[in-house]
Design a protein around this motif. Structure first.
Motif, PDB file in Angstrom:
ATOM      1  N   UNK A 187      35.383  50.520  31.732  1.00 51.79           N
ATOM      2  CA  UNK A 187      35.313  50.136  33.147  1.00 51.79           C
ATOM      3  C   UNK A 187      34.679  48.763  33.309  1.00 51.79           C
ATOM      4  N   UNK A 188      33.645  48.480  32.516  1.00 48.58           N
ATOM      5  CA  UNK A 188      32.984  47.176  32.572  1.00 48.58           C
ATOM      6  C   UNK A 188      33.881  46.094  31.988  1.00 48.58           C
ATOM      7  N   UNK A 189      34.560  46.396  30.873  1.00 45.89           N
ATOM      8  CA  UNK A 189      35.418  45.404  30.222  1.00 45.89           C
ATOM      9  C   UNK A 189      36.592  45.001  31.109  1.00 45.89           C
ATOM     10  N   UNK A 190      37.229  45.993  31.750  1.00 52.80           N
ATOM     11  CA  UNK A 190      38.423  45.713  32.550  1.00 52.80           C
ATOM     12  C   UNK A 190      38.141  45.638  34.043  1.00 52.80           C
TER      13      UNK A 190
ATOM     14  N   UNK B  17      41.367  42.591  28.803  1.00 53.02           N
ATOM     15  CA  UNK B  17      42.750  42.480  28.318  1.00 53.02           C
ATOM     16  C   UNK B  17      43.427  41.224  28.861  1.00 53.02           C
ATOM     17  N   UNK B  18      43.033  40.791  30.059  1.00 54.96           N
ATOM     18  CA  UNK B  18      43.602  39.567  30.622  1.00 54.96           C
ATOM     19  C   UNK B  18      43.127  38.355  29.816  1.00 54.96           C
ATOM     20  N   UNK B  19      41.829  38.340  29.489  1.00 51.45           N
ATOM     21  CA  UNK B  19      41.294  37.242  28.679  1.00 51.45           C
ATOM     22  C   UNK B  19      42.004  37.171  27.328  1.00 51.45           C
ATOM     23  N   UNK B  20      42.263  38.327  26.741  1.00 51.56           N
ATOM     24  CA  UNK B  20      42.963  38.355  25.447  1.00 51.56           C
ATOM     25  C   UNK B  20      44.383  37.812  25.585  1.00 51.56           C
TER      26      UNK B  20
END
Length: 487
Positions: free
Chosen positions: A116-119, A308-311
């Motif tokens: 939740x924090x990552x995305x 995932x967007x940054x990746x």
């Protein structure tokens, strides 16, 4: 990838697969949980105060249910934990899902609060969807909480139960608690207006038209000039530049000015992050322009992007570099609050970090920016009295240049001669503690009365219904400084 869940057609499945891949890349073991113990908790923040109050109320209604309610900070550090199920609490202690332990994706792999924090979107991770085997006994629902004024990620609300329990309502409860926490934060944040929802704006700009940074001042003090020079030199050398600093300092403006100085014939495309659920469409709007000749890209606030967007952006940048010839540059810049806040996928791409100082450290820029903002509103110069200038220079500007420009813009719309009485009360008050609504109203009334031209302190006290001694005491309490009106 050992034992990873199969990627299904849903976005959630794709997010889980990406999270499992990151967990493997981080070297997280499958058979053991080893979260880092921090111990030191920030239990004085507005987020913690409001979140604890909301979860305490929710806990009272769920005291007999096998659910653990938790708050974490933006790094996944568990701040508190509530549950009436002692068996569940003992089991959570064994996997260290307890206050003082950091449960970020990087340390324990795929889990509800970490993902939740990552995305930055509401997330449920059930049973075998966890990366570590020892977490497959649980189901977790977590929802990020953003500061309603600044938009900064404060942490998340996490609800954990046994995997055998029904989780249908778990996410709804977590979403309600997160929403109530954000609303309570807003109510207690000195009456400030909530930050508008992220819209994911993308601007494609042709050279003769308005562009990011257009119409702004580049001839400012030495701190700004030095930062602008370093950004321009790095762009000219083909390096990816990150402008970091507090919100409102002019990070994107500085990069846009540097891009235009170094690459005057190129168009500039600027993209601001969207709401997380709109990320896929947002990516499709601007990434096809990446690597095209004569196009500079500026991505704002990358520290607010889902992992995932940054990746995905990283992969596109690397692909664009491969396609380019040795003498071609890839004009690509980003902004963030700090280098440490830049997503792990993007940080290695950054060749130069330029720090943009806050406005309180650039006092020589205050009046040039104020006059510039006023003239843009009125189409001509606006007189600023010496008392107003003293007040503007003396303000700490917690909102930086953005706040200054907004204050002067609003004042210049009402008058041809900007005086101290046209400035809002918080510009004249140095009070650092959070004011209640009643305190804020009292402060604003005092400022409104004592800034009236020609009024004496005795007259002000009579109008306010206070003694002169009380007025002086209130001025000290709210740290109000009103320069004498003079043109």
């Amino acid at each position: 990838m050992p034992g990873a869940p199969a990627a299904g057609p849903t976005l959630l499945a794709e997010r889980l697969v990406a999270s499992w891949q990151r967990s493997e890349d981080y070297g997280v073991p499958l058979d053991a949980i080893e979260p880092s113990f921090v111990g030191t908790l920030n239990d004085e923040s507005l987020f913690f105060e409001c979140g604890r109050e909301v979860l305490t109320g929710l806990h009272q209604t769920l005291v007999n249910e096998p659910v653990s309610l938790m708050l974490t900070d933006a790094d996944g550090l568990v701040l508190n934990r509530l549950s009436g199920d002692t068996a569940l609490l003992r089991a959570l202690d064994k996997v260290h899902l307890a206050p003082g332990f950091a449960y970020a994706e990087r340390t324990v792999g795929t889990n509800g609060l970490g993902l939740a924090i990552a995305d930055r979107v509401p997330t449920v991770v059930r049973a075998e969807e966890h990366y570590a085997i020892s977490l497959c006994t649980y189901t977790c629902a977590a929802v990020p909480v953003l500061d309603p004024v600044s938009g900064r990620l404060e942490g998340c609300v996490n609800l954990t139960t046994w995997s055998a329990q029904s989780s249908e309502l778990l996410l709804a409860l977590a979403q309600s608690a997160a929403s109530n926490t954000s609303a309570l934060m807003l109510a207690r944040s000195r009456g400030q207006r909530p930050r508008p929802a992220q819209r994911g704006e993308v601007f494609r700009v042709e050279t003769p038209r308005l562009e990011p940074g257009s119409g702004t001042l580049s001839s400012l003090g030495p701190a700004w000039t030095d930062a602008l020079g370093r950004a321009g030199a790095a762009i000219g050398a083909g390096r990816i530049v990150a402008a970091v600093g507090e919100e409102g300092t002019g990070r994107a403006t500085l990069l846009a000015q540097a891009l235009r100085q170094e690459l005057p014939r190129e168009r500039i495309l600027a993209a601001s992050p969207p709401a997380p659920q709109d990320s896929e469409a947002w990516i499709g709007l601007w990434t096809p322009e990446l690597g095209k000749p004569d196009t500079g890209i500026l991505v704002r606030d990358v520290d607010r992007l889902p992992a995932w967007v940054a990746e995905h952006i990283r992969d596109l940048v690397l692909q664009a570099r491969v396609r380019s010839t040795p003498d071609e540059h890839l004009p690509f810049c980003v902004t963030a609050s700090s280098f440490d806040a830049i997503p792990a996928a993007l940080a290695p791409l950054v060749g130069t970090v330029v720090s943009v100082p806050p406005l309180r450290e650039r006092p020589e820029d205050v009046m040039p920016l104020a006059h510039h903002a006023a003239s843009r509103v009125r189409g001509r110069g606006v007189t600023i009295t010496r008392s107003a200038e003293t007040a503007l220079r003396g303000c700490g500007w917690p909102g930086n240049a953005r706040q200054l420009i907004e204050v002067v813009t609003q004042a210049a719309r009402r008058t041809d001669t900007l005086d101290v009485r046209h400035l809002p009360a918080d510009v004249l008050s140095g009070s650092s503690h959070r004011l209640t609504r009643i305190e804020a109203f009292e402060r604003d009334e005092i400022v409104r009365v004592i800034t009236r031209p020609g009024i004496s302190m005795q007259e002000a006290a009579e109008e306010l219904g206070m003694s002169r001694a009380t007025v002086y005491r209130k001025l000290a309490q709210y740290d109000i400084h009103v320069p004498r009106s003079q043109s």
